[in-house]
Design a protein around this motif. Sequence first.
Motif, PDB file in Angstrom:
ATOM      1  N   SER A   1     -40.378  38.230-116.032  1.00 55.34           N
ATOM      2  CA  SER A   1     -41.095  38.594-117.051  1.00 55.34           C
ATOM      3  C   SER A   1     -40.222  39.482-117.934  1.00 55.34           C
ATOM      4  CB  SER A   1     -42.369  39.079-116.747  1.00 55.34           C
ATOM      5  OG  SER A   1     -43.281  39.744-117.773  1.00 55.34           O
TER       6      SER A   1
ATOM      7  N   GLN B   1     -48.016  28.952-115.544  1.00 56.41           N
ATOM      8  CA  GLN B   1     -49.249  29.577-114.818  1.00 56.41           C
ATOM      9  C   GLN B   1     -50.175  28.747-114.570  1.00 56.41           C
ATOM     10  OE1 GLN B   1     -49.013  32.328-113.288  1.00 56.41           O
ATOM     11  NE2 GLN B   1     -47.400  33.477-114.580  1.00 56.41           N
TER      12      GLN B   1
ATOM     13  N   PRO C   1     -40.955  35.670-109.686  1.00 52.57           N
ATOM     14  CA  PRO C   1     -41.386  35.266-110.948  1.00 52.57           C
ATOM     15  C   PRO C   1     -40.489  36.289-111.820  1.00 52.57           C
ATOM     16  CG  PRO C   1     -43.050  36.828-109.894  1.00 52.57           C
ATOM     17  CD  PRO C   1     -42.172  36.552-108.886  1.00 52.57           C
TER      18      PRO C   1
ATOM     19  N   LYS D   1     -41.789  32.997-103.717  1.00 48.82           N
ATOM     20  CA  LYS D   1     -41.856  33.115-105.276  1.00 48.82           C
ATOM     21  C   LYS D   1     -41.249  34.200-105.870  1.00 48.82           C
ATOM     22  CE  LYS D   1     -46.681  31.535-105.736  1.00 48.82           C
ATOM     23  NZ  LYS D   1     -47.060  31.279-104.831  1.00 48.82           N
TER      24      LYS D   1
ATOM     25  N   ILE E   1     -42.474  43.746-112.724  1.00 48.50           N
ATOM     26  CA  ILE E   1     -42.675  42.812-111.370  1.00 48.50           C
ATOM     27  C   ILE E   1     -42.228  43.324-110.351  1.00 48.50           C
ATOM     28  CG2 ILE E   1     -41.790  40.475-110.575  1.00 48.50           C
ATOM     29  CD1 ILE E   1     -43.152  39.481-113.132  1.00 48.50           C
TER      30      ILE E   1
ATOM     31  N   ALA F   1     -43.110  34.211-115.628  1.00 49.37           N
ATOM     32  CA  ALA F   1     -44.515  34.564-115.476  1.00 49.37           C
ATOM     33  C   ALA F   1     -45.054  34.785-116.694  1.00 49.37           C
ATOM     34  CB  ALA F   1     -44.624  35.994-114.710  1.00 49.37           C
ATOM     35  N   ASP F   2     -44.573  34.565-117.712  1.00 48.27           N
ATOM     36  CA  ASP F   2     -45.080  34.645-119.225  1.00 48.27           C
ATOM     37  C   ASP F   2     -45.282  33.582-119.698  1.00 48.27           C
ATOM     38  OD1 ASP F   2     -44.272  37.512-118.813  1.00 48.27           O
ATOM     39  OD2 ASP F   2     -42.404  37.451-119.961  1.00 48.27           O
TER      40      ASP F   2
END
Length: 447
Positions: free
Chosen positions: A238, A222, A236, A234, A243, A216-217
């Motif tokens: 981070s 993205q 993610p 999904k 999250i 996600a980072d």
Amino acid sequence: MEKERIVILGAGESGVGAAMLAQKQGFDVFVSDFGAIADRYKATLTELSIPFEEKKHTQELILTAIEVIKSPGIPDDVAIVKAIKKQRIPVISEIEFAKRYTDAKTICITGSNGKTTTTMLTYHILKKAGLNVGLAGNIGHSFAAQVATENFDWYVLEISSFMLDDMYAFKADLAVLLNITPDHLDRYDYKMNNYAASKMRITQNQTAADYFIYCADDEETQKALKNTTVTAKKYPFSIRKKIELGAYLEGNNLNININQLDQFTMSISELALQGKHNIYNSMASGIVAKVLDIRNSTIRESMGDIKNIEHRLEHVAKISGVDYINDSKATNVNSTWYALESVQPEVVLIMGGVDKGNDYDMLKELVKSKVKAIVCLGKNNKRIHEAFEDDVDVIVNTFSAHEAVQVAYHLAKKGDTVLLSPACASFDLFKNYEDRGNQFKMAVKEL
């Protein structure tokens, strides 16, 4: 009845594996390589009585195929591939071909950086959990050869963008995308969007019963997600934000939470693979393990005892308070960026070798903020001097690993890091990147 003909372009690990599987499936197989074929692969083909040619592509023998399996290293713009496509003969990858003949579930890991480490860690966890699992793709023995000779329930596959480009019906049961940073742009018309779209093919054909695990980072991921419909569940990960379902960092604890009931927590100080990039790699592998319902104790143990891959951010020694790190596997600018990003300043950077038309611009900011000196290791270091003469005070030329380490030793102070991360191929002074890394390690041990 005449057998249908399958032609394989490229007789490396993937090509020979594909030939073995195609023969087993009853096809008339022919292998063609424009270069010389390594002796061990020639021996395999000869032993199996699979006809092959080397140092040429004979069109009359190739264009009679119903399908061509192409090695990932061969670009689409070479003459033979153009001729095949003109005849409308389908061109696929070895991975695509092999998947047709196995019911095994696949965990497919891609990304510009960290693929090998994450693939190895995931395989290590699954193996320790007692799963019947194979390791293939860009790593180890070819997927097709294993489908032909083994009987695994699971495969952990390291997948490159070049492999993804020739995959159509293939589906990953669990797809992992670690990051998207500029690499191999020469194969994608120098357009980042094209390269990102290629990486996103890891999600193609997935259904709501499958999983997509991503960072996600990562900005490019993205961006690419906005242009891609992902049907899979999904998860993610981070290190910057909490999250809900996925993995995140809280203080020094790595947390994985894919359902509210069974959370996994581990201190990052206990991870065998250290550095920011490895927190990401561990999160990705950890989510895979939790999806497969592997016990927390097994995940914790595996993450704590995996051995780092040799020559990839490998910690060699700490001498007089200075860390020596061997990242000889960094043969492109992108990998060196990754290495610099993961170490603390002040850095004495050993770099150089055979420059593949490198664009050093992406390193400038990191070099400015973290690097106190550059030790060049290569026959021609002119472009490194030109790129960084305004960013560091000291740039020195050396012509052997021993000399480079001696110079770095005198430039480094307590608390510094000496990092071998060449950003270049090694063939000017060394046999290969392993030889370069081993000579570096020897020289450090002599200090």
